[in-house]
Enzyme design. Structure first.
Site, short mmCIF file in Angstrom:
data_model
loop_
_atom_site.label_atom_id
_atom_site.label_comp_id
_atom_site.label_asym_id
_atom_site.label_seq_id
_atom_site.Cartn_x
_atom_site.Cartn_y
_atom_site.Cartn_z
CE LYS A 186 -3.54 2.48 2.63
NZ LYS A 186 -4.55 2.41 3.70
CG HIS A 212 -9.40 -28.30 -35.34
ND1 HIS A 212 -9.56 -26.94 -35.51
CD2 HIS A 212 -8.50 -28.69 -36.26
CE1 HIS A 212 -8.78 -26.53 -36.51
NE2 HIS A 212 -8.12 -27.59 -36.98
#
Length: 519
Positions: free
Chosen positions: A138, A274
């Site tokens: 922070k 695929h």
């Protein structure tokens, strides 16, 4: 550039820490520490000030409370350019801490340890460490945070090259890493507490410890990132960077080969294209398995992804090398085989690790899919059907051992084929699949047409369907081609019509009671 004058170090793992400590000491940084970390630092011949001397409190409650004190968090959170903060820091004799190095208790590792008790797991929930990380992150404008051992190398490089100083941009980068660590850590704790037997309650964090930006997604205009660590499952021996589409086919291939992990029939070979299998065969030798897998659809195999459950030998490698493919995965490669496969510069060669090919890639037993702005979670489809207690023969005609073996083989493949799906197989070999159709009849017709296009005789073949037959029409079409043995879930209100047709025409059919939709 901001000089580090005070540092707080409190870590679980100390590998790689010594070099950082010595470098900080070299630049005159005042070091505060706790418990075992303090002992470690002082054994290096470096002075470490005890946090308990700073706070006036010893470590209490069995070590649960050590750093949770205003003199610690005040020194981290104080804003160096705020007059009120400056006055209060002076008033309460709070030292400024410019660097925080924390390595959290190993919560995930403890959960994964066989035999770990709940009490042992709970005690590995870090409170002080996670609070220090968040406070320092922070206040990144003034404080550099090193939130895990993964950043040790980075901070060492900075303080070595920059004479014990960091830039604002570097501190911002470390803050981002810190919130990534805290988010992942809290998600792991949530997952532990949110576990419910039999219910896939799960919270997935996309702030994994490792994120890889891919060249692009399914198409070049789509950006893509992989969150996870492929090195946990594969060792890449050769080839180019793995793409998004490669990963999709790899995942499908791994899940399918997992069905053959404990198969005593022989070597299994899968060719994936695929997300669907275009070639599968189980044979006594690997080269035979490859030849028959390829024979199922030699056209679609071009550019495919290959996987096997056996070490690749020279004879198989020579045959495989005759076609173009993107990826090969195997538990190992004989030296001569690897040399042959490496002759193509971009070919991706992966060595699968022990957990791959034993039931799929997802160790947690769950599957995730993004949809409608959210994520859907389900349990992995772990059953096959055919030898299960739920399976039953529903026709008068008996099934031979060889036919039953083919039925189970076909059902394994249809389970991993896009719905609606039909699989035709014979003698441990995939003849053809009908996949992704909106009609089950269309799926069957597609499979038949494809098998015939490669010259296969369908007489004696078996048929597997991923869901029930709503009418007897599929049985009629199959019988017309000489396919007289079927495996399907059953469950249609018209099941009896299909059973009656099979009995009237000398066909055998097994109901598994297990549907295998794959959308």
């Amino acid at each position: 550039m901001k000089k580090i004058k005070g540092a707080l170090i409190s870590v679980f793992y100390k590998d790689g820490l010594a070099e950082i400590v010595r470098e900080l000491d070299k630049h005159g940084v005042k070091i505060y520490s706790t418990g075992g970390t303090q002992t470690f630092i002082e054994e290096l011949g470096v002075k470490a000030h005890a946090v308990e001397d700073l706070t006036g409190y010893p470590s209490i409650l069995g070590g649960r409370v050590k750093t949770l004190h205003p003199k610690v968090f005040g020194g981290i959170l104080s804003r160096r350019d705020n007059e009120t903060d400056i006055q209060q820091v002076a008033q309460y004799e709070i030292p400024e801490i410019d660097l925080v190095i924390v390595d959290l208790y190993p919560f995930e590792q403890t959960v994964a340890t066989p035999g770990a008790t709940e009490q042992q797991i709970i005690e590995k929930i870090d409170i002080g460490g996670i609070s220090l990380i968040r406070a320092a992150a922070k206040n990144f404008k003034d404080v550099a945070i090193v939130p895990s051992v993964a950043q040790y190398g980075y901070i060492l490089d900075l303080i070595t090259k920059q004479d014990g100083a960091t830039t604002l941009e570097q501190r911002r980068h470390l803050a981002a890493e810190a919130f990534n660590v805290s988010s992942h850590y809290d998600t792991a704790i949530f997952n532990y507490f949110n576990r419910t037997e039999g219910i896939p309650a799960f919270k997935q964090s996309f702030t994994e410890q490792k994120a890889t930006h891919l060249r692009y997604g399914e198409n070049p205009h789509q950006a893509a990132t992989f969150y996870g660590d492929l090195s946990e499952r594969f060792e890449q021996l050769h080839g180019k960077e793995i793409s998004y589409n490669n990963m999709l086919d790899m995942d499908a291939a791994v899940n399918l080969i997992g069905e053959f992990a404990n198969d005593s029939s022989g070597a299994a070979f899968v060719i994936m294209k695929h997300n669907n299998a275009c070639g599968v065969a189980v044979r006594p030798t690997l080269v035979e398995a490859w030849k028959d897998a390829l024979a199922g659809d030699p056209v679609s195999a071009f550019g495919g992804v290959l996987i096997t459950n056996r070490v690749v030998d020279k004879a198989t490698a020579e045959k495989i090398n005759e076609i173009f493919f993107e990826v090969i995965m195997a538990p190992g490669y004989e030296p001569e085989a690897l040399a042959i496969l490496e002759t193509k510069k971009n070919r991706i060669i992966l060595k699968t690790k022990a957990e791959v090919g034993t039931g799929g890639c997802c160790a947690c037993g769950r599957q995730f899919r993004s949809l409608l702005g959210g994520v859907a979670v389900q349990e992995r489809d772990a059953k096959v059907g055919g030898l299960d207690s739920e399976a039953k023969q529903v026709t008068a005609k008996g099934i031979t051992d060889a036919e039953l073996k083919d039925l189970i083989f076909a059902n394994k493949i249809v389970k991993h084929s896009k719905s609606n799906a039909i699989v035709l197989a014979k003698g441990g070999m995939l003849l053809a699949s009908g996949i992704g159709q909106t009609s089950r009849v269309d799926a069957l017709k597609q499979a038949i047409a494809k098998a015939k296009s490669f010259g296969f005789d369908l007489r004696g073949a078996v048929l597997a369907s991923d869901a029930f037959f709503p009418f007897a029409d599929c049985a009629e079409i199959a019988h017309g081609e000489g396919i007289d043995t079927i495996i399907q879930p059953g469950g249609s209100v018209r099941d009896q019509e299909t059973i009656d047709y099979c009995n009237a025409n000398g066909m055998a059919m097994v109901f598994t009671g297990l549907r295998h939709f794959k959308h």
